[in-house]
Design a protein around this motif. Structure first.
Motif, PDB file in Angstrom:
ATOM      1  N   ASN A  34       5.553  16.435 -64.172  1.00  0.00           N
ATOM      2  CA  ASN A  34       4.640  16.347 -63.039  1.00  0.00           C
ATOM      3  C   ASN A  34       3.305  15.824 -63.571  1.00  0.00           C
ATOM      4  O   ASN A  34       2.641  16.501 -64.350  1.00  0.00           O
ATOM      5  N   SER A 132       6.270  18.691 -51.669  1.00  0.00           N
ATOM      6  CA  SER A 132       6.636  17.382 -52.201  1.00  0.00           C
ATOM      7  C   SER A 132       7.729  16.740 -51.356  1.00  0.00           C
ATOM      8  O   SER A 132       8.494  17.417 -50.666  1.00  0.00           O
ATOM      9  N   ASN A 166       0.459  14.672 -56.703  1.00  0.00           N
ATOM     10  CA  ASN A 166       1.450  14.838 -57.754  1.00  0.00           C
ATOM     11  C   ASN A 166       2.487  13.716 -57.745  1.00  0.00           C
ATOM     12  O   ASN A 166       2.961  13.319 -56.683  1.00  0.00           O
ATOM     13  N   LEU A 168       6.127  13.534 -59.452  1.00  0.00           N
ATOM     14  CA  LEU A 168       7.119  14.317 -60.167  1.00  0.00           C
ATOM     15  C   LEU A 168       8.285  13.396 -60.499  1.00  0.00           C
ATOM     16  O   LEU A 168       8.840  12.740 -59.608  1.00  0.00           O
TER      17      LEU A 168
END
Length: 171
Positions: A34, A132, A166, A168
């Motif tokens: 991440n 997410s 973020n 990931l």
């Protein structure tokens, strides 16, 4: 000037991540990385700063618990004011349909204020929530919010609230 350097470094890391080609015959690895950037202590106008961070999660170590699917995490971040935080803890992953995931986490760690905010103690605790969205089998984009506090271990406990964007990626 510092911000331009941070942006160049983050851009290089992201471009490197997307340059890796995972063939359709290969399984996606159990290692999730991440990479995140955001605003450290956004609620304090005098102390807010840009941050850049990295976190690792090994999906081989996931365990189903009464609280859901738990997995250990390890990571850290640095701010434009040279404050730094390194941590290790646990996150829980909850699917919200096929593409969305809700991920709360808890991680104790060590904080160094550098030229940034004095949080009152070296030992600090980070609680975080992340949402997410899966854009491919191995890549998610997300947004997260965290609060860092020393739980009144020090003489003062101002805490810090941060938000991050973020990326990931599983390798």
């Amino acid at each position: 000037m510092k911000n331009n350097l941070y942006i160049k470094i983050l851009s290089a890391v992201i471009l490197t991540l997307f340059s890796f080609n995972v063939s359709a015959e290969e399984n996606v690895s159990e290692h999730q990385y991440n990479f995140y950037t955001g605003n450290f202590d956004f609620s304090d106008d005098k102390q807010k700063a840009i941050l850049f961070g990295f976190q690792h999660q090994n999906e081989n170590l996931e365990r189903n618990t009464f609280l859901g699917n738990a997995s250990p995490i390890t990571g850290g971040f640095i701010t434009e004011n040279s404050a730094a935080y390194v941590y290790t803890g646990v996150e829980w992953n909850y699917a919200m349909g096929d593409k969305m995931k809700f991920t709360p986490s808890f991680a104790p760690g060590f904080y160094h204020e550098g030229d940034g905010k004095d949080l009152g103690h070296a030992l600090e605790f980070k609680t975080e929530v992340q949402l997410s969205y899966s854009i491919s089998e191995s890549t998610n984009l997300g947004m997260s919010y965290n609060h860092i506090s020393n739980a009144s271990l020090g003489d003062k406990n101002p805490g810090a609230n941060s938000y991050m964007f973020n990326l990931l990626k599983n390798f």
